[in-house]
Write a protein that holds these residues in place. Structure first.
Motif, mmCIF file in Angstrom:
data_model
loop_
_atom_site.group_PDB
_atom_site.id
_atom_site.type_symbol
_atom_site.label_atom_id
_atom_site.label_comp_id
_atom_site.label_asym_id
_atom_site.label_seq_id
_atom_site.Cartn_x
_atom_site.Cartn_y
_atom_site.Cartn_z
ATOM 1 N N THR A 159 0.825 -1.213 0.000
ATOM 2 C CA THR A 159 0.000 0.000 0.000
ATOM 3 C C THR A 159 0.862 1.268 0.000
ATOM 4 N N CYS A 160 2.181 1.117 -0.129
ATOM 5 C CA CYS A 160 3.104 2.256 -0.041
ATOM 6 C C CYS A 160 3.348 2.899 -1.403
ATOM 7 N N ASN A 161 3.055 4.199 -1.492
ATOM 8 C CA ASN A 161 3.427 4.920 -2.702
ATOM 9 C C ASN A 161 4.860 5.427 -2.562
ATOM 10 N N THR A 162 5.331 6.135 -3.556
ATOM 11 C CA THR A 162 6.738 6.544 -3.578
ATOM 12 C C THR A 162 7.111 7.388 -2.371
ATOM 13 N N ARG A 163 6.286 8.384 -2.062
ATOM 14 C CA ARG A 163 6.590 9.249 -0.912
ATOM 15 C C ARG A 163 6.665 8.424 0.376
ATOM 16 N N GLU A 164 5.686 7.560 0.589
ATOM 17 C CA GLU A 164 5.643 6.764 1.816
ATOM 18 C C GLU A 164 6.827 5.792 1.888
ATOM 19 N N TRP A 165 7.194 5.255 0.734
ATOM 20 C CA TRP A 165 8.316 4.309 0.678
ATOM 21 C C TRP A 165 9.612 5.011 1.071
ATOM 22 N N ILE A 166 9.824 6.220 0.547
ATOM 23 C CA ILE A 166 11.042 6.974 0.867
ATOM 24 C C ILE A 166 11.040 7.406 2.331
ATOM 25 N N LEU A 167 9.892 7.800 2.866
ATOM 26 C CA LEU A 167 9.827 8.173 4.278
ATOM 27 C C LEU A 167 10.203 6.993 5.173
ATOM 28 N N LYS A 168 9.761 5.796 4.809
ATOM 29 C CA LYS A 168 10.124 4.609 5.583
ATOM 30 C C LYS A 168 11.615 4.311 5.441
ATOM 31 N N ARG A 169 12.130 4.460 4.239
ATOM 32 C CA ARG A 169 13.551 4.179 3.995
ATOM 33 C C ARG A 169 14.456 5.158 4.732
ATOM 34 N N ASP A 170 14.112 6.422 4.706
ATOM 35 C CA ASP A 170 14.991 7.469 5.216
ATOM 36 C C ASP A 170 14.816 7.768 6.702
ATOM 37 N N GLY A 171 13.784 7.233 7.315
ATOM 38 C CA GLY A 171 13.527 7.533 8.717
ATOM 39 C C GLY A 171 14.043 6.470 9.674
ATOM 40 N N THR A 172 13.931 6.777 10.944
ATOM 41 C CA THR A 172 14.277 5.846 12.019
ATOM 42 C C THR A 172 13.035 5.591 12.870
ATOM 43 N N ASN A 173 12.794 4.326 13.191
ATOM 44 C CA ASN A 173 11.628 3.932 14.009
ATOM 45 C C ASN A 173 10.320 4.457 13.416
ATOM 46 N N VAL A 174 10.191 4.343 12.110
ATOM 47 C CA VAL A 174 8.983 4.825 11.427
ATOM 48 C C VAL A 174 7.837 3.842 11.632
ATOM 49 N N VAL A 175 6.731 4.365 12.116
ATOM 50 C CA VAL A 175 5.511 3.573 12.290
ATOM 51 C C VAL A 175 4.501 4.051 11.253
ATOM 52 N N THR A 176 3.878 3.098 10.565
ATOM 53 C CA THR A 176 2.900 3.446 9.539
ATOM 54 C C THR A 176 1.555 2.808 9.842
ATOM 55 N N ASP A 177 0.504 3.412 9.286
ATOM 56 C CA ASP A 177 -0.826 2.844 9.456
ATOM 57 C C ASP A 177 -1.121 1.874 8.307
ATOM 58 N N SER A 178 -2.349 1.406 8.214
ATOM 59 C CA SER A 178 -2.689 0.387 7.222
ATOM 60 C C SER A 178 -2.552 0.875 5.778
ATOM 61 N N SER A 179 -2.574 2.191 5.593
ATOM 62 C CA SER A 179 -2.415 2.743 4.247
ATOM 63 C C SER A 179 -0.973 3.152 3.960
ATOM 64 N N CYS A 180 -0.069 2.829 4.883
ATOM 65 C CA CYS A 180 1.366 3.089 4.774
ATOM 66 C C CYS A 180 1.746 4.541 5.076
ATOM 67 N N ALA A 181 0.823 5.338 5.575
ATOM 68 C CA ALA A 181 1.152 6.704 5.968
ATOM 69 C C ALA A 181 1.937 6.682 7.275
#
Length: 217
Positions: free
Chosen positions: A78-100
């Motif tokens: 469910t991850c779009n490009t922005r969400e994918w990069i935020l997960k890649r570039d962050g630390t301890n990133v928590v996302t909801d069911s829509s990958c936000a």
């Protein structure tokens, strides 16, 4: 060694271990809480070699529209490009069911700022979309432009402080560089790699700036 000497030695080692742990904890507390994970760009020597092969040409903005570079697309689940990069570039990133991203920490390498709200970050196209258009992408198909705008494989997308990204706009290294001088070598190496991979041209001022920065890498 007497029994009392052994006890004293053990206590001293225990105190030293505790102090070492405390120092490490303080260092961890004072260091950036996250660091961007841009794919490692080519070496400076390779960048200099690639740059020498790039076509030098005047830029042409005629017909440009950001809509000609579709963003963001689904990258995984469910991850779009922005969400994918935020997960890649962050630390301890928590996302909801829509990958936000609902929580996490992000370190912006352009300015050295750390953020804990995803809304404070933009996903920068290291080689801006308008710059790509000016230097060859105007001849691409829409699907090719979409691939460029959502490229998570090359060092082209990076989570950075939003107003820094907005200040950069569509500028090339002749007129804009990260304020953190420690990141400039990484930036120009990545810039050349992306331009080379996509067979994009450089203008004369851009090439001169890249040569000057790479000379110091």
């Amino acid at each position: 060694m007497t029994r009392s000497s052994k006890v004293y030695a053990r206590r001293r080692l225990s105190i030293l271990a505790a102090l070492t742990g405390l120092i490490a904890s303080v260092a961890l507390f004072n260091s950036p809480t996250a660091s961007a994970a841009l794919p490692t760009p080519i070496s400076a020597s390779t960048a200099r070699s690639y740059l020498s092969t790039l076509t030098v040409a005047a830029e042409n903005r005629t017909g440009y529209s950001r809509d000609l570079f579709p963003t963001w697309i689904t990258i995984s689940g469910t991850c779009n490009t922005r969400e994918w990069i935020l997960k890649r570039d962050g630390t301890n990133v928590v996302t909801d069911s829509s990958c936000a991203a609902t929580s996490g920490s992000w370190y912006s390498p352009y300015d050295g700022a750390t953020w804990t709200a995803a809304s404070d970050l933009d996903i920068d196209h290291l080689v801006p979309l308008a710059e790509a258009w000016d230097s060859g992408a105007s001849k691409w198909t829409t699907s090719q432009r979409q691939a460029f705008a959502n490229d998570v494989t090359r060092p082209q997308l990076l989570a950075v402080t939003d107003n820094v990204n907005q200040a950069k706009g569509d500028q090339d290294p002749a007129t804009w560089m990260p304020s953190r001088t420690a990141y400039r070598c990484t930036y120009v190496r990545a810039w050349v790699q992306v331009k080379y991979y996509y067979n994009l041209s450089v203008d004369s001022a851009e090439k001169s700036a890249l040569q000057n920065y790479l000379a110091g890498c």
